[in-house]
Scaffold this active site. Structure first.
Site, PDB file in Angstrom:
ATOM      1  N   ASP A  13      -6.640   1.523   9.993  1.00  0.00           N
ATOM      2  CA  ASP A  13      -5.502   0.613   9.994  1.00  0.00           C
ATOM      3  C   ASP A  13      -4.211   1.396   9.769  1.00  0.00           C
ATOM      4  O   ASP A  13      -4.001   1.968   8.697  1.00  0.00           O
ATOM      5  CB  ASP A  13      -5.648  -0.451   8.902  1.00  0.00           C
ATOM      6  CG  ASP A  13      -4.501  -1.443   9.006  1.00  0.00           C
ATOM      7  OD1 ASP A  13      -4.529  -2.239   9.961  1.00  0.00           O
ATOM      8  OD2 ASP A  13      -3.562  -1.380   8.186  1.00  0.00           O
ATOM      9  N   TYR A  65       4.384   3.200   8.507  1.00  0.00           N
ATOM     10  CA  TYR A  65       3.789   4.046   7.467  1.00  0.00           C
ATOM     11  C   TYR A  65       4.176   5.523   7.605  1.00  0.00           C
ATOM     12  O   TYR A  65       3.974   6.309   6.687  1.00  0.00           O
ATOM     13  CB  TYR A  65       2.256   3.897   7.443  1.00  0.00           C
ATOM     14  CG  TYR A  65       1.765   2.473   7.249  1.00  0.00           C
ATOM     15  CD1 TYR A  65       2.626   1.459   6.818  1.00  0.00           C
ATOM     16  CD2 TYR A  65       0.448   2.128   7.498  1.00  0.00           C
ATOM     17  CE1 TYR A  65       2.184   0.158   6.654  1.00  0.00           C
ATOM     18  CE2 TYR A  65      -0.013   0.823   7.333  1.00  0.00           C
ATOM     19  CZ  TYR A  65       0.869  -0.160   6.915  1.00  0.00           C
ATOM     20  OH  TYR A  65       0.414  -1.443   6.762  1.00  0.00           O
ATOM     21  N   LYS A  73       0.897  -1.328  14.311  1.00  0.00           N
ATOM     22  CA  LYS A  73       1.691  -2.561  14.181  1.00  0.00           C
ATOM     23  C   LYS A  73       3.135  -2.315  14.601  1.00  0.00           C
ATOM     24  O   LYS A  73       3.697  -1.257  14.307  1.00  0.00           O
ATOM     25  CB  LYS A  73       1.673  -3.044  12.722  1.00  0.00           C
ATOM     26  CG  LYS A  73       0.289  -3.055  12.094  1.00  0.00           C
ATOM     27  CD  LYS A  73       0.282  -3.606  10.689  1.00  0.00           C
ATOM     28  CE  LYS A  73      -1.071  -3.365  10.016  1.00  0.00           C
ATOM     29  NZ  LYS A  73      -1.141  -2.118   9.244  1.00  0.00           N
ATOM     30  N   HIS A  81       3.736  -7.022  13.007  1.00  0.00           N
ATOM     31  CA  HIS A  81       3.561  -6.748  11.573  1.00  0.00           C
ATOM     32  C   HIS A  81       3.931  -7.954  10.696  1.00  0.00           C
ATOM     33  O   HIS A  81       3.251  -8.263   9.718  1.00  0.00           O
ATOM     34  CB  HIS A  81       4.399  -5.523  11.209  1.00  0.00           C
ATOM     35  CG  HIS A  81       3.870  -4.723  10.072  1.00  0.00           C
ATOM     36  ND1 HIS A  81       3.908  -3.351  10.018  1.00  0.00           N
ATOM     37  CD2 HIS A  81       3.287  -5.101   8.909  1.00  0.00           C
ATOM     38  CE1 HIS A  81       3.389  -2.923   8.881  1.00  0.00           C
ATOM     39  NE2 HIS A  81       3.002  -3.971   8.192  1.00  0.00           N
TER      40      HIS A  81
HETATM   41  N1  LIG Z   1      -0.149  -5.986   7.420  1.00  0.00           N
HETATM   42  C1  LIG Z   1       0.527  -5.770   6.309  1.00  0.00           C
HETATM   43  O1  LIG Z   1       1.643  -6.275   6.101  1.00  0.00           O
HETATM   44  C2  LIG Z   1      -0.082  -4.924   5.259  1.00  0.00           C
HETATM   45  C3  LIG Z   1      -1.138  -4.092   5.574  1.00  0.00           C
HETATM   46  N2  LIG Z   1      -1.692  -3.295   4.607  1.00  0.00           N
HETATM   47  C4  LIG Z   1      -2.832  -2.424   5.012  1.00  0.00           C
HETATM   48  O2  LIG Z   1      -3.917  -2.652   4.109  1.00  0.00           O
HETATM   49  C5  LIG Z   1      -4.298  -1.421   3.485  1.00  0.00           C
HETATM   50  C6  LIG Z   1      -4.871  -1.673   2.099  1.00  0.00           C
HETATM   51  O3  LIG Z   1      -3.912  -2.251   1.238  1.00  0.00           O
HETATM   52  P1  LIG Z   1      -3.180  -1.435   0.053  1.00  0.00           P
HETATM   53  O4  LIG Z   1      -1.888  -2.053  -0.190  1.00  0.00           O
HETATM   54  O5  LIG Z   1      -3.191   0.000   0.400  1.00  0.00           O
HETATM   55  O6  LIG Z   1      -4.056  -1.752  -1.224  1.00  0.00           O
HETATM   56  P2  LIG Z   1      -5.597  -1.613  -1.655  1.00  0.00           P
HETATM   57  O7  LIG Z   1      -5.980  -2.912  -2.243  1.00  0.00           O
HETATM   58  O8  LIG Z   1      -6.422  -1.043  -0.559  1.00  0.00           O
HETATM   59  O9  LIG Z   1      -5.482  -0.588  -2.852  1.00  0.00           O
HETATM   60  C7  LIG Z   1      -5.206   0.770  -2.680  1.00  0.00           C
HETATM   61  C8  LIG Z   1      -5.184   1.427  -4.044  1.00  0.00           C
HETATM   62  O10 LIG Z   1      -6.479   1.346  -4.651  1.00  0.00           O
HETATM   63  C9  LIG Z   1      -6.948   2.651  -4.999  1.00  0.00           C
HETATM   64  N3  LIG Z   1      -8.414   2.634  -4.736  1.00  0.00           N
HETATM   65  C10 LIG Z   1      -9.040   2.810  -3.553  1.00  0.00           C
HETATM   66  N4  LIG Z   1     -10.365   2.694  -3.693  1.00  0.00           N
HETATM   67  C11 LIG Z   1     -10.599   2.466  -5.001  1.00  0.00           C
HETATM   68  C12 LIG Z   1     -11.774   2.276  -5.768  1.00  0.00           C
HETATM   69  N5  LIG Z   1     -12.974   2.299  -5.184  1.00  0.00           N
HETATM   70  N6  LIG Z   1     -11.649   2.054  -7.103  1.00  0.00           N
HETATM   71  C13 LIG Z   1     -10.415   2.014  -7.681  1.00  0.00           C
HETATM   72  N7  LIG Z   1      -9.248   2.179  -7.006  1.00  0.00           N
HETATM   73  C14 LIG Z   1      -9.343   2.408  -5.678  1.00  0.00           C
HETATM   74  C15 LIG Z   1      -6.183   3.605  -4.103  1.00  0.00           C
HETATM   75  O11 LIG Z   1      -6.031   4.859  -4.743  1.00  0.00           O
HETATM   76  P3  LIG Z   1      -6.274   6.308  -4.056  1.00  0.00           P
HETATM   77  O12 LIG Z   1      -5.743   6.294  -2.664  1.00  0.00           O
HETATM   78  O13 LIG Z   1      -5.495   7.195  -4.945  1.00  0.00           O
HETATM   79  O14 LIG Z   1      -7.757   6.574  -4.122  1.00  0.00           O
HETATM   80  C16 LIG Z   1      -4.833   2.901  -3.999  1.00  0.00           C
HETATM   81  O15 LIG Z   1      -4.048   3.169  -5.140  1.00  0.00           O
HETATM   82  C17 LIG Z   1      -3.011  -0.601   3.528  1.00  0.00           C
HETATM   83  O16 LIG Z   1      -3.232   0.759   3.267  1.00  0.00           O
HETATM   84  C18 LIG Z   1      -2.521  -0.920   4.923  1.00  0.00           C
HETATM   85  O17 LIG Z   1      -3.251  -0.186   5.880  1.00  0.00           O
HETATM   86  C19 LIG Z   1      -1.257  -3.367   3.301  1.00  0.00           C
HETATM   87  C20 LIG Z   1      -0.209  -4.166   2.952  1.00  0.00           C
HETATM   88  C21 LIG Z   1       0.489  -5.005   3.898  1.00  0.00           C
HETATM   89  O1  LIG Z   2       2.164  -2.966   5.747  1.00  0.00           O
HETATM   90  C1  LIG Z   2       2.882  -3.025   4.761  1.00  0.00           C
HETATM   91  C2  LIG Z   2       2.558  -2.256   3.565  1.00  0.00           C
HETATM   92  O2  LIG Z   2       3.091  -2.787   2.384  1.00  0.00           O
HETATM   93  C3  LIG Z   2       4.489  -3.037   2.481  1.00  0.00           C
HETATM   94  C4  LIG Z   2       5.095  -3.322   1.125  1.00  0.00           C
HETATM   95  O3  LIG Z   2       4.293  -4.018   0.287  1.00  0.00           O
HETATM   96  C5  LIG Z   2       4.658  -4.192   3.435  1.00  0.00           C
HETATM   97  O4  LIG Z   2       6.002  -4.488   3.601  1.00  0.00           O
HETATM   98  C6  LIG Z   2       4.133  -3.795   4.776  1.00  0.00           C
HETATM   99  O5  LIG Z   2       3.948  -4.946   5.551  1.00  0.00           O
END
Ligand SMILES: NC(=O)C1=CN([C@@H]2O[C@H](COP(=O)(O)OP(=O)(O)OC[C@H]3O[C@@H](n4cnc5c(N)ncnc54)[C@H](OP(=O)(O)O)[C@@H]3O)[C@@H](O)[C@H]2O)C=CC1
Ligand SMILES: O=C1CO[C@H](CO)[C@@H](O)[C@@H]1O
Length: 305
Positions: A32, A37, A66, A99
């Protein structure tokens, strides 16, 4: 779409390459990504390295990107996916998403993690409000640009992100090519059961992809931020029972709702942990507990946490 994908938001260049390679070795095929990003070049380098060394074939991968909010004008969509393809050095991606269901006024909020655009703007936090902040472009118009991407063979499929039920139905009513998914925040604090059902009903056939499945655990303890369920002592107790980790319990629960999940990690052990979630089934009592965590509290806003 593979059920578990690797999230890449805030996976820094210099670390994301190894994370992507570790993920492929652990069995991930779904990645993803997003123009926002700022790390598509590095993700693409790692993916191509794994293809070139013969570990995976391009057709086995499911690569998602996205369209960012500054580029909602219909004529900007094809150039933006081409920029993403150029970043990845690929001929096509598998899924391209709008997005967010609103555009920004051009140039106002040009912000890209790690690589800021060379203009006066470098903030995702709106510097204006209302009319000053948002473009007039209707996402239904943007969708026509998305359809053009499919027609040109630049992406296999197209979808939505952060759309609500009403917005989804507006797109469905007007589209020629249907959205295949809607990517939204899903974790036990916000289980989205209503939206999941809505997307399944009446032949909408839209898959929900859950972002922030782990509740973006790095923000735990931030005032006003919902406590990530992976730190709930009761979830730790449940995890012990299955000889699993809290993150694995949470991901297994979310998958049982019928969605895909895209946990982000740059830590090899966690990358492996987060896809090792298919060899157990939660008892009804444990499912009930996780259901009861639904506080409908969102972790994510457009401007950060
Ligand atoms: N469409 C949109 O608007 C959005 C899309 N996204 C997408 O969704 C993905 C996931 O969401 P995200 O916001 O990153 O949050 P997550 O819920 O995936 O959490 C990520 C965090 O959790 C930690 N982590 C990962 N695995 C574990 C584990 N097994 N135990 C404890 N901690 C853990 C990571 O640390 P570390 O990396 O240090 O291991 C990081 O700090 C994003 O990366 C992005 O690709 C996210 C937000 C908005
Ligand atoms: O993909 C994303 C990752 O997180 C950002 C901040 O929370 C969002 O704005 C964005 O949509």
């Amino acid at each position: 779409m593979p059920t578990v994908g690797l999230g890449t938001y805030k996976s820094p260049p210099g670390q994301v390459e190894q994370a992507v390679k570790d993920a492929i070795d652990a069995g991930y095929r779904h990645f993803d990504c997003a123009w926002l990003y700022g790390n598509e070049v590095e993700v693409g380098n790692a993916l191509r390295e794994k293809i070139n060394e013969g570990t995976v074939k391009r057709e086995d991968l499911f690569i998602v990107s996205k369209l960012w909010n500054n580029f909602h004008a219909k004529e900007k969509v094809v150039p933006m996916i081409k920029e993403t393809l150029n970043n990845f050095q690929m001929d096509y991606i598998d899924l391209y998403l709008i997005h967010w269901p609103f555009g920004f006024k051009v140039k106002k909020y040009c912000y890209i993690i790690y690589r800021e655009l060379a203009d006066e703007t470098a903030s995702l936090v709106p510097v204006g409000e209302g009319e000053d902040a948002f473009s007039d472009t209707d996402y239904v118009e943007t969708w026509k640009g998305m359809e053009e991407c499919v027609n040109l063979g630049l992406t296999k499929s197209i979808g939505l992100s952060n759309f609500n039920a009403e917005q989804i139905d507006r797109v469905l009513k007007k589209c020629k090519i249907k959205p295949v998914c809607n990517q939204v925040e899903v974790n036990p604090n916000l289980n989205q059961k209503k939206l999941i059902d809505f997307c399944r009903q009446r032949q909408r056939d839209i898959v929900i992809v859950g972002y922030c499945p782990l509740g973006r655990s790095e923000y735990a303890g931030t005032p006003g931020f919902p406590d990530p369920t992976i730190y709930d002592p009761k979830v730790a107790e449940i995890a012990k029972k299955y000889n699993k980790t809290p993150a694995q319990v949470v991901l297994n629960y979310l998958i049982s709702l019928g969605i895909s999940v895209i946990p982000k990690s740059v830590t090899k052990s966690r990358i492996i942990e987060n896809i090792d979630v298919f060899d157990f089934k939660l008892d009804p009592g444990d499912v009930s507990y996780l259901d009861s965590c639904n506080k409908k509290s969102k972790s994510i806003t457009i401007s950060g946490i």
